[in-house]
Design a protein around this motif. Structure first.
Motif, PDB file in Angstrom:
ATOM      1  N   GLU A 187      14.266  49.266  64.677  1.00  0.00           N
ATOM      2  CA  GLU A 187      12.863  48.942  64.398  1.00  0.00           C
ATOM      3  C   GLU A 187      12.170  48.830  65.747  1.00  0.00           C
ATOM      4  OE1 GLU A 187      13.123  46.571  60.247  1.00  0.00           O
ATOM      5  OE2 GLU A 187      13.772  45.459  62.025  1.00  0.00           O
ATOM      6  N   LEU A 189       8.544  48.669  68.210  1.00  0.00           N
ATOM      7  CA  LEU A 189       7.121  48.336  68.325  1.00  0.00           C
ATOM      8  C   LEU A 189       6.553  49.111  69.512  1.00  0.00           C
ATOM      9  CD1 LEU A 189       4.541  46.638  67.788  1.00  0.00           C
ATOM     10  CD2 LEU A 189       5.528  44.861  69.259  1.00  0.00           C
ATOM     11  N   VAL A 212       6.217  50.711  64.577  1.00  0.00           N
ATOM     12  CA  VAL A 212       4.871  50.148  64.407  1.00  0.00           C
ATOM     13  C   VAL A 212       4.056  50.455  65.670  1.00  0.00           C
ATOM     14  CG1 VAL A 212       3.528  48.030  64.038  1.00  0.00           C
ATOM     15  CG2 VAL A 212       5.833  48.227  63.076  1.00  0.00           C
ATOM     16  N   VAL A 249       0.434  41.259  67.203  1.00  0.00           N
ATOM     17  CA  VAL A 249       1.904  41.156  67.277  1.00  0.00           C
ATOM     18  C   VAL A 249       2.402  39.850  66.640  1.00  0.00           C
ATOM     19  CG1 VAL A 249       3.914  41.064  68.823  1.00  0.00           C
ATOM     20  CG2 VAL A 249       2.110  42.760  69.206  1.00  0.00           C
ATOM     21  N   LEU A 252       2.554  39.858  62.866  1.00  0.00           N
ATOM     22  CA  LEU A 252       3.573  40.672  62.164  1.00  0.00           C
ATOM     23  C   LEU A 252       4.744  39.813  61.691  1.00  0.00           C
ATOM     24  CD1 LEU A 252       3.749  43.781  64.528  1.00  0.00           C
ATOM     25  CD2 LEU A 252       2.833  43.740  62.209  1.00  0.00           C
ATOM     26  N   PHE A 256      11.896  43.134  66.847  1.00  0.00           N
ATOM     27  CA  PHE A 256      12.145  44.566  67.020  1.00  0.00           C
ATOM     28  C   PHE A 256      13.339  44.818  67.944  1.00  0.00           C
ATOM     29  CE2 PHE A 256       7.771  43.934  65.930  1.00  0.00           C
ATOM     30  CZ  PHE A 256       7.523  44.920  64.974  1.00  0.00           C
ATOM     31  N   VAL A 259      10.767  47.464  72.275  1.00  0.00           N
ATOM     32  CA  VAL A 259       9.305  47.301  72.398  1.00  0.00           C
ATOM     33  C   VAL A 259       8.833  48.139  73.579  1.00  0.00           C
ATOM     34  CG1 VAL A 259       7.417  45.690  72.848  1.00  0.00           C
ATOM     35  CG2 VAL A 259       9.336  44.975  71.405  1.00  0.00           C
TER      36      VAL A 259
END
Ligand SMILES: C[S@@+](CC[C@H](N)C(=O)[O-])C[C@H]1O[C@@H](n2cnc3c(N)ncnc32)[C@H](O)[C@@H]1O
Length: 338
Positions: A187, A189, A212, A249, A252, A256, A259
């Motif tokens: 995941e 960012l 994201v 941020v 959310l 993550f 980043v």
């Protein structure tokens, strides 16, 4: 001139053979009739395995270079003032014209347009990247009167107006470098996501489960949405948010694996936002513009800053990913957060 007369079905085979043996005259174009192709030959040594005939052939047009065209209106000294490599975004060529040559800028732009296979618009920079949105000014000098284009990078289409959003085509390799580091199901960012080059290149080239993007500039965000929605496969994996990372941020309430902080000059100011949302063992990629002599010190400063904020970190890589000015580089610090 002497040419090799070859039945059409043998064209490729014979061309390769003549090329291999250095007998093809590449300054002339081949020609055809309904059954044959005629290959122009160099006359010093003729092949004995093919029928040779006399035929008028058309000389190849020599490709006109931008230097050929500019030498008609600029002196050698003036030509040396023009930077050798020019930036190309989609079909827009972005010229840097030195002040001394402004009086010939239209002719210079026309020369670039005429000699390029891909440029349909030639602009000059009128203002460097600046302000919170890091946008720049450009003025159309030649070709179609527009500032919108679609840039193709690593299999991703990025539509944008080059004056309304930041974008640098020169970061293509750096985006692929990051993509190679991403493991399945990560995941990610992407802070400061612009028109979404990082999120979409990562989406195309990795098995990250979610990427994201957060961008403050509404215009850039709008292009990002358009670029993402060109491909169905990106829609659910790439949520894009328009807003300030400092506000968005924490909202959310997520952590993550990775980043990205591509805001050279002020990325460090957002470490207090980034560090708390990195999973243990996750990575921050922080970008900066630095003079070569300051790269090592700045790396240490960033580590000290993270530690002052109460985070245990390790600098795992320092990568020069482009030159910004003489001795000044765009640097990416890859930082592991424990
Ligand atoms: C250098 S550009 C990078 C854009 C994009 N990542 C790229 O590589 O093309 C930095 C971007 O950060 C955006 N930005 C600046 N401050 C921001 C903030 N506080 N929150 C979100 N985005 C911000 C700017 O509008 C700009 O688009």
């Amino acid at each position: 001139m002497k040419v090799a007369k070859v039945v059409l079905k043998d064209a490729e085979k014979m061309k390769s053979l003549l090329l291999e043996q250095g007998m093809l005259n590449c300054n002339f174009l081949p020609s055809t009739d309904s059954e044959h192709i005629y290959f122009p030959l160099l006359e010093d040594e003729l092949p004995d395995y093919v029928e040779i005939v006399e035929r008028e052939m058309q000389a190849k047009q020599k490709k006109v270079t931008v230097d050929d065209l500019m030498s008609e209106f600029l002196s050698k000294e003036e030509m040396q003032l023009i930077p050798r490599s020019q930036e190309m975004i989609g079909d827009i060529l972005i010229l840097e014209i030195p002040d001394q040559l402004i009086y010939k800028e239209k002719e210079i732009a026309d020369a670039y347009l005429k000699s390029s296979h891909t440029a349909k618009v030639v602009v000059k920079k009128t203002a460097i990247h600046s302000g919170q949105f890091r946008t720049r000014g450009v003025e159309v000098l030649a070709g179609e009167d527009r500032k919108e284009t679609t840039h193709l990078e690593s299999g991703v289409r990025l539509f944008m107006n080059i004056e309304e959003t930041y974008f640098s085509a020169r970061l293509g390799n750096e985006r692929l470098r990051i993509a190679k580091l991403v493991k399945p199901n990560e995941e990610i960012l992407v802070m400061f996501s612009g028109c979404a080059p990082y999120p979409l290149v990562l989406a195309r080239h990795t098995e990250a489960s979610k990427i994201v993007g957060i961008e403050l500039n509404f215009q850039a965000h709008t292009f990002a949405i358009m670029n993402r929605d060109m491909s169905k496969e990106f829609y659910t994996r790439v949520p894009l948010i328009n807003g300030d990372v400092r506000v968005e941020v924490p909202r959310l309430k997520e952590k993550f694996d990775r980043v990205l902080m591509p805001l050279p000059k002020t990325s460090e100011e957002f470490l207090d936002v980034a560090l708390p949302v990195v999973k243990s063992g996750g990575i921050i990629h922080l970008y900066s513009f630095l003079n070569e002599k300051d790269i090592v010190n700045e790396g240490q400063n960033i580590l000290d800053l993270c530690e002052e904020m109460g985070f245990e970190v390790e600098l795992i890589n320092t990568v020069k990913c482009g030159q910004h000015a003489p001795y000044v580089f765009r640097v990416c610090y890859d930082i592991k957060v424990y």
